[in-house]
Design a protein around this motif. Structure first.
Motif, mmCIF file in Angstrom:
data_model
loop_
_atom_site.group_PDB
_atom_site.id
_atom_site.type_symbol
_atom_site.label_atom_id
_atom_site.label_comp_id
_atom_site.label_asym_id
_atom_site.label_seq_id
_atom_site.Cartn_x
_atom_site.Cartn_y
_atom_site.Cartn_z
ATOM 1 N N LEU A 220 17.143 -7.913 2.786
ATOM 2 C CA LEU A 220 15.741 -7.989 1.895
ATOM 3 C C LEU A 220 16.042 -7.167 0.838
ATOM 4 O O LEU A 220 16.400 -6.113 1.046
ATOM 5 N N ALA A 238 10.444 -3.734 0.873
ATOM 6 C CA ALA A 238 11.165 -4.486 1.804
ATOM 7 C C ALA A 238 10.881 -4.063 3.267
ATOM 8 O O ALA A 238 11.051 -5.121 4.020
ATOM 9 N N GLY A 241 8.156 -6.103 4.556
ATOM 10 C CA GLY A 241 8.704 -7.846 4.765
ATOM 11 C C GLY A 241 9.369 -7.693 6.133
ATOM 12 O O GLY A 241 9.197 -8.382 7.042
ATOM 13 N N CYS A 306 10.768 -16.350 7.981
ATOM 14 C CA CYS A 306 11.159 -15.076 7.120
ATOM 15 C C CYS A 306 10.960 -15.580 5.595
ATOM 16 O O CYS A 306 10.728 -14.811 4.520
ATOM 17 N N ALA A 310 8.990 -13.558 2.721
ATOM 18 C CA ALA A 310 9.766 -13.025 1.546
ATOM 19 C C ALA A 310 9.122 -13.433 0.202
ATOM 20 O O ALA A 310 8.773 -12.791 -0.498
ATOM 21 N N LEU A 315 10.154 -10.786 -2.285
ATOM 22 C CA LEU A 315 11.432 -10.037 -2.016
ATOM 23 C C LEU A 315 12.600 -11.191 -1.990
ATOM 24 O O LEU A 315 12.401 -12.369 -1.681
ATOM 25 N N LEU A 317 15.637 -12.891 -0.274
ATOM 26 C CA LEU A 317 16.017 -13.017 1.303
ATOM 27 C C LEU A 317 17.233 -13.466 1.393
ATOM 28 O O LEU A 317 17.835 -14.674 0.726
#
Ligand code: HGY
Ligand code: MN
Ligand code: MN
Length: 411
Positions: A220, A238, A241, A306, A310, A315, A317
């Motif tokens: 991440l 991060a 996340g 995920c 993200a 973020l 990924l």
């Protein structure tokens, strides 16, 4: 032949002597693959096998093959084996037991002057645990042709050391071609690493197969920034996340109950400073299920979660699948050999599916393969408190020996 028994005291003694290489802080072992401690354990094993009259060869992946000659050396060997490397907080029995039980079989055959038609071998597979170098079951995976040899030798640990470089450094970059070694039948004896046999007071698990496994590495990327001055709505955190993703992975496993399991075992935070919002996190995902369809469904659910998290936290990924071992069934003939050996020895047994991965799971791709389980205390493993009873260790080794002899044809 049916009254032949191994020497349980000698087996126990060999396990305790091997445990001296790479002791942990709490009575277990830390013998990471290709470390100096692993080298010391390997060297000791080779000495013991040579003292038992075996010829020892090592292949390009550092897999060790100790061979007791048969009357007809043209026949492929009947082999036993497992691994000597451990988890960072490993026990004294995971893997080691399967290796030293194989050596105890050879020592017992020597004691009684028993010859077999086919050769007998004991194998140490390199880096079964995958703790220092991913993926797991590396040596057996390359042997079975599932893992590419060059890629595997180039895999690195967190300090950048490569598998190939470490094999050379400890003197186990062997000359034998990896995989060019026919095996007539392979048997691995192992502690169950789960609670079933102990709970049901069964001495032997006749292993029918193993559940499927997927390992996914996650990276991440957010933005390092000041913990005090960055407003909450201006962060790209991060670690936040990663925390939400850990929860989502647990939810996906529970959604596939009762057999689905999911774990985040490793996590590295960057820059790992208390007053900097983490801009980078790397972590690992371990998903398992006995049915491949359900395992795929779990992985799909995890990937979707995920991606959503993200996006919400702005973020970047990166998901990389580093290992996928489908659920497998062992060879019916080997399963019968294990069950009949347990019956002949009068041990209580039950069929069981392995929750853990084992080298046998890859060897099964290239040779008829079976496994034998024995109980371990509280089903605990990958923990320094891992323990097993001497009588159970001896029982599993007796089953291993008679299963092997049923295929190696004693003369
Ligand atoms: O991860 C496993 O199942 C094995 O213990 N390496
Ligand atoms: Mn193991
Ligand atoms: Mn293990």
């Amino acid at each position: 032949m049916k009254n032949l028994r191994i020497d349980g005291d000698r087996l126990w003694q060999s396990l305790m002597e091997m445990a001296a290489f790479g002791p942990g802080d709490k009575g277990g072992n830390r013998r990471l693959a290709l470390s100096d401690e692993d080298k010391a354990g390997r060297d000791c094993f080779v000495r013991w096998c040579e003292a038992a009259g075996c010829t020892v060869t090592v292949d390009e992946m550092g897999n060790i093959f100790a061979r007791r000659a048969g009357r007809n050396d043209a026949l492929p060997p009947v082999a036993a084996g497992s691994h000597l490397d451990t988890q960072p907080h490993g026990g004294k029995f995971d893997g080691v037991y399967g290796v030293l039980a194989g050596l105890e079989v050879i020592r017992t055959l020597n004691d009684h002057g028993i010859e077999t038609e086919a050769p007998i071998e004991v194998v140490v597979w390199t880096n079964e645990e995958g703790a220092r170098f991913a993926p797991a079951m590396m040596g057996s995976g390359a042997f079975a042709g599932v893992l590419d040899l060059a890629e595997t030798l180039a895999r690195t640990d967190v300090d950048g050391a490569t598998v190939g470089g470490e094999l050379a450094r400890i003197g186990y970059a062997g000359a034998a071609k990896c995989g060019d070694h026919p095996i007539g039948a392979f048997f691995e004896v192992h502690i169950e690493q789960g609670p079933i046999l102990e709970r049901e007071a069964k001495t032997i698990g006749v292993v029918s197969g193993a559940q499927g496994l997927r390992w996914i590495d996650v990276s991440l990327a957010g933005r390092d920034s000041h913990a005090g001055t960055t407003p909450m709505d201006a962060r790209r955190d991060a670690l936040l996340g990663a925390a939400r993703m850990v929860e989502a992975i647990n939810t996906a496993a529970l959604a596939h109950a009762p057999d689905g399991v999911g774990t985040v075992g490793e996590m590295r935070v960057s820059p790992n400073s208390r007053n900097t919002i983490p801009g980078g996190v790397d972590f690992t995902i371990d998903l398992r299920h006995p049915q491949d369809g359900a395992l795929t469904s779990m992985a799909d659910q995890v990937r979707a979660a995920c991606a959503k998290i993200a996006a919400e936290l702005d973020l970047a990924l990166d998901l990389r699948e580093v290992s996928h071992i489908p659920a497998l069934a062992f060879d019916e003939g080997c399963i019968v050999a294990v069950r009949e050996a347990a019956d002949g020895l009068g041990y209580e047994h039950r069929p069981i599916v392995s929750g853990a991965g084992h080298d046998a799971c890859y060897v099964a791709r290239v040779a008829p393969t079976g496994m034998v389980f024995i109980p371990c205390a509280d089903g605990l493993s990958h923990n320094e408190e891992e323990s097993a009873e001497p009588d159970d260790l001896a029982a599993g080794c007796n089953v291993l020996m008679h299963a092997m002899l049923s295929r190696a044809a004693p003369v």
